[in-house]
Write an enzyme that holds these catalytic residues in place. Structure first.
Site, PDB file in Angstrom:
ATOM      1  N   HIS A   1       3.174   1.166  -9.012  1.00  0.00           N
ATOM      2  CA  HIS A   1       4.307   2.030  -9.376  1.00  0.00           C
ATOM      3  C   HIS A   1       3.790   3.145 -10.269  1.00  0.00           C
ATOM      4  CE1 HIS A   1       7.415  -0.460  -7.650  1.00  0.00           C
ATOM      5  NE2 HIS A   1       6.942  -1.521  -8.275  1.00  0.00           N
TER       6      HIS A   1
ATOM      7  N   ASP B   1      -0.205  -9.753  -4.805  1.00  0.00           N
ATOM      8  CA  ASP B   1       1.074  -9.036  -4.798  1.00  0.00           C
ATOM      9  C   ASP B   1       0.908  -7.655  -5.447  1.00  0.00           C
ATOM     10  OD1 ASP B   1       3.722  -8.385  -4.404  1.00  0.00           O
ATOM     11  OD2 ASP B   1       4.526  -9.803  -5.878  1.00  0.00           O
TER      12      ASP B   1
ATOM     13  N   LEU C   1       0.817  -1.216   0.000  1.00  0.00           N
ATOM     14  CA  LEU C   1       0.000   0.000   0.000  1.00  0.00           C
ATOM     15  C   LEU C   1       0.855   1.271   0.000  1.00  0.00           C
ATOM     16  CD1 LEU C   1      -3.008  -0.989   2.319  1.00  0.00           C
ATOM     17  CD2 LEU C   1      -2.780  -1.197  -0.159  1.00  0.00           C
TER      18      LEU C   1
ATOM     19  N   ASP D   1       9.302  -9.186   2.814  1.00  0.00           N
ATOM     20  CA  ASP D   1       8.954  -9.226   1.391  1.00  0.00           C
ATOM     21  C   ASP D   1       9.565  -8.068   0.606  1.00  0.00           C
ATOM     22  OD1 ASP D   1       7.564 -10.459  -0.823  1.00  0.00           O
ATOM     23  OD2 ASP D   1       6.381  -8.630  -0.853  1.00  0.00           O
TER      24      ASP D   1
HETATM   25 ZN   LIG Z   1       7.954 -10.627  -2.613  1.00  0.00          ZN
END
Ligand SMILES: [Zn+2]
Length: 439
Positions: free
Chosen positions: A314, A310, A65, A154
């Site tokens: 961008h 996921d 986010l 992540d």
């Molecule tokens: Zn990842």
């Protein structure tokens, strides 16, 4: 306030329900799901249009986010708006913000922003290591206390096996999973695309499937050693799935997720219809056909637990550069339901009930959150699907602040119609006939 949803098909696999039922909601709770419930005094009746399907609220357990720190890509409010427009009642957000969510202050800030937005539930995920640098374990107890539902570095792997072992031992005390971005940094190196025919033809540096598979095998082994819960994020390679199956067969606490782009696209998307489309650059990369086929098989047979997007917003300017220099990732919240219905359900690869397990039941179970069920007394988080709705994906029309999707212009069958969070309708799809009855 009581609402009675009358006449829809209800698919609630956690309770073995699939058929025409009425759903009675009181305030933020589900009262009961039965046939022919009477409408009494003080009950607002919503007649559900034919063809719509009522399911427990969808949960996306892997989104970015971007707030705090990268609000030009997304904010918690715009991300939550994108979530509900995609049919999600809850999302779990990754800690790779600026600063990283490795302390209670950041977690509290995220929760505050989410409650101010008042749309989807937002479950913060804390970092495994301080600053996600892989050097020192974060204060996982503090993160848990502050409301984090899992930990993950992540964006980066936890490169040290010892660090991962410690994280699994620590999170076990709090009954939290470690969400695992699996990638051997030396094998991935500065790769930008799946290592194979397409990358060599296009002159792109490759990332072999083995870069992922090696770390999945390591962490399945560590799940066995520690008894901790490992959840493999955005699994892309067929060897990873083999390792997960092996771990499950041994009784280890291992689960995994697959993103829609990894079950719909192969690395051939790098060459056509556009060449070097940076909206086809993600990490892990789009793999080859044999990988996609293996993942679809895993989604169907239950060895894959979750579909997670996921969602990685961008800004257009960041993606509008040469392929090598573009950031990894695409937005996913608003394309997931159409892709899953069209490519998996309508093609007969999975049932609607299995779709609900992948997008609601299992994420709720893995994150130990409410939802995933329409049982009496459960929170009234509900998604209404329009499986036969024709949609054309329009990047420009996405609610997300970012539009980086490879699915622009795709014509698909299936859409979210209504999103209800805590008994409140927070999204109505104006394109679906009759949806306005839920407002
Ligand atoms: Zn990842």
């Amino acid at each position: 306030m009581k609402r009675l949803l009358k006449g829809g098909r209800v698919v609630d696999p956690a309770n073995g329900v699939d058929g025409d039922f009425d759903v009675l909601i009181d305030g933020d709770r589900i009262v009961r799901v039965e046939k022919n419930l009477p409408a009494g005094e003080g009950i607002t009746v919503v007649s559900v249009p034919r063809g719509l399907v009522i399911v427990p609220g969808l949960i996306d357990m892997h989104v970015h986010l971007r707030e705090p720190g990268q609000e030009h890509k997304e904010t918690i409010a715009t991300g939550a708006a994108s979530a509900v427009a995609g049919g999600f009642t809850a999302v779990a957000c990754m800690p790779n913000t600026t600063p990283v969510n490795d302390n209670a202050g950041i977690t509290g800030f995220m929760l505050e922003r989410a409650s101010a937005a008042g749309l989807a539930r937002v479950y913060p995920i804390g970092a495994v290591t301080r600053g996600s640098k892989g050097e020192q374990l974060a204060d996982i107890g503090e993160l848990h206390e502050a409301g984090c539902v899992a930990v993950s570095d992540d964006g980066h792997p936890v490169a040290s096996a010892l660090m991962m072992r410690r994280a699994l031992e620590y999170t076990r005390m709090f009954d939290m999973p470690v969400i695992d971005h699996c990638e051997d940094p030396t094998l991935k190196a500065d790769g930008v695309a799946h290592e194979g025919l397409q990358a060599s033809t296009l002159g792109l540096r490759g990332i072999p499937g083995a870069a992922e598979e090696i770390m999945v095998a390591r962490d399945v082994t560590l799940a066995g050693l520690t008894g901790g819960a490992v959840h493999i994020a955005h699994m892309s390679a067929r060897g990873s799935l083999r390792a997960v199956r092996e771990g499950k067969a041994q009784g280890f606490v291992v689960t995994c997720e697959v993103a829609p782009h990894h079950f719909t696209l192969t690395d051939e998307a790098l060459a056509a219809p556009l060449k070097y489309d940076t909206n086809c650059k993600m990490n892990p990369p789009l793999r080859e056909r044999a990988d996609v086929e293996a993942l679809v098989e895993g989604l169907a047979d239950g060895s894959v637990d979750v579909i997670a997007t996921d969602h990685a917003p961008h800004h257009a300017d960041e993606k509008r550069v040469e392929f090598d220099r573009a950031p990894f990732g695409i937005v996913g919240l608003e394309t997931c339901v159409p892709l899953t219905l069209d490519r998996l359900v309508h093609r007969g690869l999975i049932s609607l009930a299995r779709m609900v397990e992948l997008l609601s039941v299992n994420p709720a179970r893995i994150l130990r959150r409410p939802g995933g069920s329409l049982a009496a007394g459960q929170i009234a988080d509900i998604t209404v699907l329009a499986p036969d709705q024709a949609v054309t994906i329009r990047a420009a029309a996405l609610k997300s602040k970012s539009k980086n999707t490879p699915f622009d212009g795709w014509r698909l069958k299936g859409a979210p119609a209504i999103t209800i969070v805590g008994g409140r309708t927070v999204f109505t799809n104006a394109a679906v006939a009759g949806a306005e009855a839920f407002a």
